[in-house]
Design an enzyme around this catalytic site. Structure first.
Site, PDB file in Angstrom:
ATOM      1  N   GLU A 439      -1.979  -7.461  -7.370  1.00 53.98           N
ATOM      2  CA  GLU A 439      -1.925  -6.167  -6.936  1.00 53.98           C
ATOM      3  C   GLU A 439      -2.389  -5.190  -7.982  1.00 53.98           C
ATOM      4  O   GLU A 439      -2.020  -5.037  -9.082  1.00 53.98           O
ATOM      5  CB  GLU A 439      -0.389  -5.807  -6.459  1.00 53.98           C
ATOM      6  CG  GLU A 439      -0.208  -4.322  -6.477  1.00 53.98           C
ATOM      7  CD  GLU A 439       1.350  -4.044  -6.123  1.00 53.98           C
ATOM      8  OE1 GLU A 439       2.145  -5.125  -6.304  1.00 53.98           O
ATOM      9  OE2 GLU A 439       1.743  -2.878  -6.105  1.00 53.98           O
ATOM     10  N   ASP A 512       4.105  -6.755  -7.645  1.00 55.59           N
ATOM     11  CA  ASP A 512       5.278  -5.873  -8.290  1.00 55.59           C
ATOM     12  C   ASP A 512       6.475  -6.416  -7.473  1.00 55.59           C
ATOM     13  O   ASP A 512       6.666  -6.404  -6.200  1.00 55.59           O
ATOM     14  CB  ASP A 512       4.828  -4.607  -8.255  1.00 55.59           C
ATOM     15  CG  ASP A 512       3.933  -4.080  -9.161  1.00 55.59           C
ATOM     16  OD1 ASP A 512       3.672  -5.103 -10.280  1.00 55.59           O
ATOM     17  OD2 ASP A 512       3.295  -3.071  -9.195  1.00 55.59           O
ATOM     18  N   ASP A 514       8.611  -4.203  -6.280  1.00 58.89           N
ATOM     19  CA  ASP A 514       9.012  -3.033  -5.843  1.00 58.89           C
ATOM     20  C   ASP A 514       8.796  -2.851  -4.461  1.00 58.89           C
ATOM     21  O   ASP A 514       8.195  -3.692  -3.938  1.00 58.89           O
ATOM     22  CB  ASP A 514       8.693  -1.799  -6.469  1.00 58.89           C
ATOM     23  CG  ASP A 514       7.110  -1.837  -6.452  1.00 58.89           C
ATOM     24  OD1 ASP A 514       6.310  -2.552  -5.979  1.00 58.89           O
ATOM     25  OD2 ASP A 514       6.618  -1.038  -7.485  1.00 58.89           O
ATOM     26  N   ASP A 516       6.532  -1.232  -2.842  1.00 62.10           N
ATOM     27  CA  ASP A 516       4.881  -1.485  -2.369  1.00 62.10           C
ATOM     28  C   ASP A 516       4.551  -2.795  -2.509  1.00 62.10           C
ATOM     29  O   ASP A 516       3.533  -3.363  -2.082  1.00 62.10           O
ATOM     30  CB  ASP A 516       4.208  -0.628  -3.571  1.00 62.10           C
ATOM     31  CG  ASP A 516       4.147   0.853  -2.993  1.00 62.10           C
ATOM     32  OD1 ASP A 516       4.195   0.991  -1.695  1.00 62.10           O
ATOM     33  OD2 ASP A 516       3.474   1.711  -3.772  1.00 62.10           O
TER      34      ASP A 516
END
Ligand code: 0RA
Length: 651
Positions: A439, A512, A514, A516
């Site tokens: 990403e 990641d 998180d 997102d």
């Protein structure tokens, strides 16, 4: 005197045969239940439940309770007639004993027209008995309660009366044998999904599932007054329904009254279109999921295509210049449940999940043709919407064809036309190589520096990838992120897909830790699920697991990497003096330097990869569309439950 002696002898020789039969089941369990893995274990439950469902189909039972006990035994209780307890006319022992100890003795006693237990898995309750270290059968019948007990198929307590009862029914409790099964731990979700499906297929049958293994027992109750209509509504939950179709279309019918026995049958189907671009049709024969389809499905499909085309022509919605709508066109966005019942289902195909009785094609075709044309004539507004949806699908199909041809032509012209952002590896043997999909450009940069460039390639994705669940194929195939993914992987999609052309046998999604990152991961998984499913099936798709924290003694440069919150809690509980440690939380891959990224996440000997599998296509398909819905919770659920299932330590 003489006759009594003879009876005893019969009983004796009979029991020896019985034991030989059940001994064969214990010697080759796979022959009877397919496998001794978790699937085979759950099969034991289906076998008993199917018998109870047969009582329901015959009209004598409307409630089934399934309970998993803390010691992993299972009780299945029904309020049917109860297994007969009188002396069996041929075997001269209680029928209950016959049912539990003689192979295939399950349902030979009554003339119930359609049976689940006679179907694909109809091996009989005696098989469950043979594969249980202990089994207790209780029957309420004729005002009394009878009980009988067994161990590994052998009688340990003969049938005896244990009480009185005004009601009837059968209760079977069994303890699966650890000597036979790889695991004896039942999975709640597996039981839940199967029993819910059974309840959908048997209108008004109430099935409860209770798990007593938890401190607070979990219970689910399934009972659907709409039957397969409710099933279709459930499958379409969270989807946008085609205008006017909030009530699914329902069609049912039976064979002609004078049809010969071997051509008898019943057909029912519920259908409803949503605004998505995928079809979801589930077909069943005698409540058994026919994953590979078969004659009933063929009859349904050809009827649907023909009726919709005929209606379009006769109402001038399809113009003379328009070509006919294909089956795929009319089924775009369709959710349907097709359920047929027949006296002697033939299951064929690789997994014996394809209905082979050819008269079912004719019967399903006739019933669906009649029902569907009647519906369209009586519902002109809905008919218009259905035709509109199918015509749009036809347009999309032509556009997708062009888009695919365009990517292929591009590939031919520039044979080395790999996406510019791809940092490829040097080794060309796909079996050895890995593609990291990363990403963002900055993490992509770190990964490019960190990698082992001989076998690891890196493809950074800029921004979010397209939600392929929400767009038609030609749009998906013209999005940059998607085309670079397809060219990098090398297999193509659609009719051109060829797994042999995969340029890497490990595709690792690295995002990641998180929200997102989770979102991007889901979008990528959806892409693979919809466009490259065989890659998942082949075990080529993985999810990387970067560390969440680093725990460092103060003043030191290096500490310990922590991958989960549980692990952190565990470590923290051991601190003697917490002021001596710092906890660094990694929010993104970009926060790690290339060296750290390599050693924690990419280096084959240290990293943990989660292998993405589809062992239950049904659950996966539902999950993939769920997580594209609006509920963030469900998305999280998918990642958590599925990622856990597929934990895979790559050493
Ligand atoms: C044999 C004959 C009959 C019912 C059953 C078996 C039966 C088996 C199971 C297994 C679980 N629940 C069950 N309920 C019934 C027909 C009984 C009759 O004719 O009275």
């Amino acid at each position: 005197m003489a006759s009594k002696k003879k009876e005893a002898e019969d009983y004796g020789s009979g029991s020896i045969k019985i034991l030989e039969g059940l001994e064969a089941v214990r010697k080759r369990p796979g022959m009877y239940i397919g496998t001794t893995s978790a699937a085979g274990l759950h099969h034991l439950v289906w076998e008993i439940v199917d018998n109870s469902v047969d009582e329901a189909m015959a009209g004598f039972c409307n409630r089934i309770k399934v309970t998993v006990h803390p010691d992993n035994s299972v009780t299945v209780e029904d309020n049917g007639r109860g297994i007969p307890v009188d002396k069996h006319p041929v075997k001269k022992i209680p029928t209950l004993e016959v049912v539990l100890t003689i192979l295939h003795a399950g349902g030979k006693f009554d003339n119930n027209a359609y049976k689940v237990s006679g179907g694909l898995h109809g091996v009989g309750v005696s098989v469950v008995n043979a594969l249980s270290k202990r089994l207790i059968a209780q029957v309420k019948r004729d005002g009394k309660i009878y009980e009988m007990q067994f161990s590994r198929g052998k009688t340990t307590e003969k049938m005896h009366e244990v009480g009185k009862s005004k009601t009837t029914g059968t209760t079977i409790t069994f303890w699966p044998d650890e000597e036979i099964f790889e695991t004896t731990v039942f999975n709640y979700d597996t039981l839940h999904d199967h029993l819910q499906e059974t309840a959908f297929l048997n209108k008004n049958l109430k099935i409860t599932l209770t798990d007593e293994r938890e401190l607070t027992p979990r219970t689910d109750e399934f009972c659907y007054s709409g039957g397969i209509i409710d099933f279709v509504k459930y499958l379409n939950e969270g989807k946008e329904i085609l205008p006017g179709l909030s009530k699914p279309i329902y069609i049912e019918g039976t064979s002609a009254a004078d049809a010969p026995d071997e051509q008898r049958g019943e057909v029912e189907v519920a259908l409803q279109w949503n605004s998505s671009y995928t079809e979801r049709t589930m077909s069943f024969a005698n409540d058994i999921y026919t994953e590979e389809g078969g004659m009933h499905l063929e009859g349904f499909r050809s009827a649907l295509t023909k009726v919709i085309n005929d209606y379009g022509r006769s109402h001038n919605i399809l113009k003379e210049k328009d070509s006919n709508l294909t089956g795929d066109d009319v089924r775009e966005g369709l959710t349907a449940v097709l359920s047929v019942k027949l006296p002697d289902p033939q299951f064929e195909g690789q997994t014996k999940a394809k209905l082979g009785n050819s008269y079912m094609r004719t019967l399903a075709n006739r019933i669906v043709s009649a029902g569907m044309s009647e519906y369209l004539e009586e519902h002109p507004n809905q008919a218009k919407e259905i035709l509109k949806k199918a015509s749009q699908a036809a347009k999309g199909r032509l556009a997708a064809q062009k888009a695919r041809q365009a990517t292929r032509r591009k590939g031919l012209l520039e044979s080395a036309a790999l996406p510019g952002k791809l940092a490829d590896c040097s080794v060309r043997d796909a079996e050895m190589t890995e593609l990291f999909i990363v990403e963002g450009d900055s993490a992509g940069g770190s990964a490019k520096m960190a990698r082992d460039r001989s076998i690891q390639a890196v493809l950074p994705l800029r921004g979010k990838i397209l939600n392929v669940e929400r767009v038609q194929e030609h749009r998906a195939l013209s999005a940059d992120t998607i085309t670079s993914l397809i060219t990098a992987i090398g297999t193509g999609v659609g009719p051109e897909f060829n797994i042999e052309k995969a340029r890497y046998h490990k595709i690792v999604i690295m995002t990641d830790a998180d929200v997102d990152g989770a979102h991007i991961r889901i979008l990528l998984l959806t892409f693979f699920y919809r466009y490259m499913r065989p890659m998942i099936e082949a075990g080529y798709i993985f999810v990387a697991q970067p560390p969440l924290y680093q725990l460092k003694p103060k003043g030191r440069k290096n500490g310990k990497y922590i991958y989960t919150d549980e692990e952190l809690a565990l470590e923290a509980s051991k601190f003697e003096d917490s002021s001596k440690y710092t906890v660094q939380r990694y929010k993104g891959l970009g926060e790690m330097d290339p060296e750290q990224l390599w050693s924690t996440t990419m280096e084959p000997k240290n990293r943990i990869l989660l292998q993405v599998t589809i062992d239950d296509a049904q659950a996966a398909e539902r999950a993939v569309s769920d997580l594209m819905g609006t509920q963030v919770e469900r998305r999280k659920d998918f990642i958590q439950t599925h990622a856990k299932d597929v934990r895979f330590l790559d050493i």
